[in-house]
Structure formats: C-alpha cells, structure tokens
Scaffold this active site. Structure first.
Site, PDB file in Angstrom:
ATOM      1  N   GLY A  39       0.823  -1.204   0.000  1.00  0.00           N
ATOM      2  CA  GLY A  39       0.000   0.000   0.000  1.00  0.00           C
ATOM      3  C   GLY A  39       0.855   1.251   0.000  1.00  0.00           C
ATOM      4  O   GLY A  39       0.512   2.268   0.607  1.00  0.00           O
TER       5      GLY A  39
ATOM      6  N   SER B 292      -4.861  -0.009  13.663  1.00  0.00           N
ATOM      7  CA  SER B 292      -5.623   1.235  13.839  1.00  0.00           C
ATOM      8  C   SER B 292      -6.070   1.294  15.286  1.00  0.00           C
ATOM      9  O   SER B 292      -6.146   0.264  15.974  1.00  0.00           O
ATOM     10  CB  SER B 292      -6.849   1.237  12.917  1.00  0.00           C
ATOM     11  OG  SER B 292      -7.778   2.237  13.279  1.00  0.00           O
TER      12      SER B 292
ATOM     13  N   TYR C 186     -14.607  -3.082   9.963  1.00  0.00           N
ATOM     14  CA  TYR C 186     -13.265  -2.504  10.011  1.00  0.00           C
ATOM     15  C   TYR C 186     -12.603  -2.801  11.352  1.00  0.00           C
ATOM     16  O   TYR C 186     -11.442  -3.207  11.399  1.00  0.00           O
ATOM     17  CB  TYR C 186     -13.355  -0.999   9.774  1.00  0.00           C
ATOM     18  CG  TYR C 186     -12.025  -0.289   9.735  1.00  0.00           C
ATOM     19  CD1 TYR C 186     -11.195  -0.397   8.630  1.00  0.00           C
ATOM     20  CD2 TYR C 186     -11.603   0.503  10.805  1.00  0.00           C
ATOM     21  CE1 TYR C 186      -9.964   0.263   8.592  1.00  0.00           C
ATOM     22  CE2 TYR C 186     -10.389   1.164  10.765  1.00  0.00           C
ATOM     23  CZ  TYR C 186      -9.569   1.039   9.661  1.00  0.00           C
ATOM     24  OH  TYR C 186      -8.365   1.678   9.634  1.00  0.00           O
TER      25      TYR C 186
ATOM     26  N   ILE D 171      -5.456  10.171  10.813  1.00  0.00           N
ATOM     27  CA  ILE D 171      -4.289  10.683  10.089  1.00  0.00           C
ATOM     28  C   ILE D 171      -4.786  11.349   8.815  1.00  0.00           C
ATOM     29  O   ILE D 171      -5.614  10.780   8.087  1.00  0.00           O
ATOM     30  CB  ILE D 171      -3.304   9.544   9.739  1.00  0.00           C
ATOM     31  CG1 ILE D 171      -2.944   8.730  10.995  1.00  0.00           C
ATOM     32  CG2 ILE D 171      -2.064  10.115   9.073  1.00  0.00           C
ATOM     33  CD1 ILE D 171      -2.229   9.500  12.076  1.00  0.00           C
TER      34      ILE D 171
ATOM     35  N   ASN E 178       1.028  -2.550   5.267  1.00  0.00           N
ATOM     36  CA  ASN E 178       0.291  -1.298   5.420  1.00  0.00           C
ATOM     37  C   ASN E 178      -1.015  -1.253   4.632  1.00  0.00           C
ATOM     38  O   ASN E 178      -1.946  -0.541   5.018  1.00  0.00           O
ATOM     39  CB  ASN E 178       1.195  -0.139   4.983  1.00  0.00           C
ATOM     40  CG  ASN E 178       0.424   1.149   4.797  1.00  0.00           C
ATOM     41  OD1 ASN E 178       0.073   1.836   5.764  1.00  0.00           O
ATOM     42  ND2 ASN E 178       0.129   1.498   3.550  1.00  0.00           N
TER      43      ASN E 178
ATOM     44  N   ASP F  14      -1.467  -6.927  -5.406  1.00  0.00           N
ATOM     45  CA  ASP F  14      -2.785  -7.028  -4.787  1.00  0.00           C
ATOM     46  C   ASP F  14      -2.606  -7.914  -3.570  1.00  0.00           C
ATOM     47  O   ASP F  14      -2.324  -9.118  -3.695  1.00  0.00           O
ATOM     48  CB  ASP F  14      -3.765  -7.654  -5.786  1.00  0.00           C
ATOM     49  CG  ASP F  14      -5.150  -7.897  -5.197  1.00  0.00           C
ATOM     50  OD1 ASP F  14      -5.337  -7.728  -3.978  1.00  0.00           O
ATOM     51  OD2 ASP F  14      -6.058  -8.278  -5.963  1.00  0.00           O
TER      52      ASP F  14
ATOM     53  N   LYS G  83      -9.072  -4.916  12.012  1.00  0.00           N
ATOM     54  CA  LYS G  83      -7.906  -4.323  12.661  1.00  0.00           C
ATOM     55  C   LYS G  83      -7.613  -4.968  14.009  1.00  0.00           C
ATOM     56  O   LYS G  83      -6.460  -5.040  14.446  1.00  0.00           O
ATOM     57  CB  LYS G  83      -8.107  -2.816  12.802  1.00  0.00           C
ATOM     58  CG  LYS G  83      -8.102  -2.066  11.468  1.00  0.00           C
ATOM     59  CD  LYS G  83      -6.797  -2.286  10.704  1.00  0.00           C
ATOM     60  CE  LYS G  83      -6.704  -1.403   9.467  1.00  0.00           C
ATOM     61  NZ  LYS G  83      -5.412  -1.588   8.752  1.00  0.00           N
TER      62      LYS G  83
END
Length: 260
Positions: free
Chosen positions: A14, A149, A162, A195, A96, A70, A166
């Site tokens: 990423g 995160s 999400y 961020i 990342n 990917d 994480k």
C-alpha cells in the site's frame, strides 16, 4: 540527520499513497532500499509515484522499485518479497495496505465483509508469512511492522467490520512476535488515530467538515495526525534502536484513545 536504516531493505505494501507512501519516503531518507508494493503506482492524492520520488528527490543513496501487488493474492505478496532480492533481501516488512468501510452492521453483506477482511487481515497475514520465510532462510533476523488502527483497540458500532479486521491484525502481531522471536524477527503493530490522508478525508465520515472541530476536542494534542507521524514510528520500529522491542501496539493518535 542520522540514517537509521542504512543497508536495510524494506518492502512496504500500500506504498503508493497515504501512510505507506510516507513510510517508504522516510525509510529511503534513512538509507533503506524500498520495494514499493501497491495495486497501482499512481498516488491517490496525485503527484510523482513513490518509487520515482525516492529516486529523484531523497537525499540519500537509497534505491527503490515498484511491484504491482494485490495483497489479497498470495502470489503477488511472494513476488513483492522476491523483488527485495535485488537489494540484498527483505529485512523490514511493512504490511500497510488497507481499506475503510463505514457501514451499518445489519446491512453488511458477505461480499463486503470478505473484501475488507481479505485486504486488511488476510493481506497482513500472508505478507508477514512471505517475508518471514525469507528472513528465516537468511538467518539474519528482521522486523515486521503491521499497520492496524485505534479501531483495533476499541470497538465501534459505526464500522464493526473494520474494527474486526484491525483487531485481527493486533492479535496476529502478538502471535507472530511469539512465533518468530526465536529467529530474532521482531513483530510490532502501529495503531494510527485520525491521520490526514486522502483515504481518511474521503472515506472516513468522522473527519468531515461537520464533525472535524468537534472531533479534535477529543484529541489531547488538538490536531489530526500526519503521515509523517506514522512514518516516524515505523522508522523507529524498523531500526536497531528497537532491537529489544517486539509484540507492542504503538499507538499514534495524539493521546485520543487513552483519554476519552
């Protein structure tokens, strides 16, 4: 500025945009050669591709190459790690790559769940595996950094999938630190708060104009984080300054998580 990563080689997934881009640039500034692994070379925020920017603008002898990757495809991850052999072999792996989804739990579809988990959790698992295999073969240790995160530390009813992904990254990090420690491979996680990246501004509603000022009141340092803040943490964890540091959750959130 002292170069903390001289003669090291890093793979960053990423890495075309956002935090991954800044981590790659910071690594190069500290002397590391970088494999920029992403699904496309163009930054989401626009500008020069990361690997070209490293070659043309960083004031070091560091080199960089781009590999299409990917992270849901294990062959792509293997190829990204293989590309590091051009520079001497992977010594630092930064998992990342990730996406954000804002959804109502009752409306989440199986396809949406699978896409997010494949990128955010599966991609980290097999990215770490691909790098660790090479590190073990070379018997020189290494550093694996997984980008989680603050959502991996606390649940949220606004984006449960999400948080699930994480949180999986957080526990995977602890597990791998135990499994790979005897090989002198350190595994740590970075948990960013809000961020300021293009992904955050476009995909995360909580930083929208209508909530921005209200949200900042919950952050003791009274500012959103910058990609440089995450990159500095990654440089430290990748460097020999952290040679006795493994299995930590490095929170980069301006104090938000522990003061709410």
């Amino acid at each position: 500025m002292a170069e903390l990563l001289t003669d090291k080689t890093a793979v960053v997934t990423g890495a075309a945009s956002g935090n991954g881009r800044q981590i790659s640039l910071a690594f190069a500034c500290h002397g590391a050669d970088v494999v920029v692994a992403d699904i496309q070379p163009e930054p989401r925020e626009g500008g020069t591709p990361t690997h070209e920017k490293i070659a043309s603008e960083t004031d070091t002898t560091a080199d960089a190459t781009y590999v299409e990757c990917d992270v849901t495809n294990t062959d792509d991850l293997e190829e990204a790690v293989e590309a590091a052999e051009e520079f001497g072999g992977v010594e630092v792996m930064v998992n990342n790559a990730g996406i954000f989804r804002d959804e109502d739990f009752l409306d989440v579809t199986e396809d949406e769940y699978d896409q997010l988990m494949d990128i955010n959790a599966k991609g980290v698992f097999f990215g770490a595996q691909a790098a660790a295999k090479r590190m073990v073969e070379r018997d020189r240790g290494g550093s694996i950094i997984n980008i989680s995160s603050v959502a991996g530390l606390e649940g949220s009813g606004e984006y449960p999938t999400y948080c699930t992904s994480k949180g999986a990254v957080r526990l995977l990090t602890y597990s791998l630190a135990s499994a790979l420690g005897p090989n002198n491979i350190r595994v740590n996680g970075i948990h960013p708060g809000i961020i300021e990246t293009t992904m955050t501004s476009e995909d995360v509603p909580i930083v929208g104009a209508e909530l921005g000022e209200q949200f900042l009141e919950t952050v003791p340092l009274r500012r959103n984080g910058q990609p440089e803040d995450v990159a500095d943490a990654a440089v430290l964890l990748a460097s020999d300054l952290a040679s006795y540091v493994t299995a930590i959750s490095f929170v980069v959130d301006g104090g938000m998580t522990n003061t709410q």
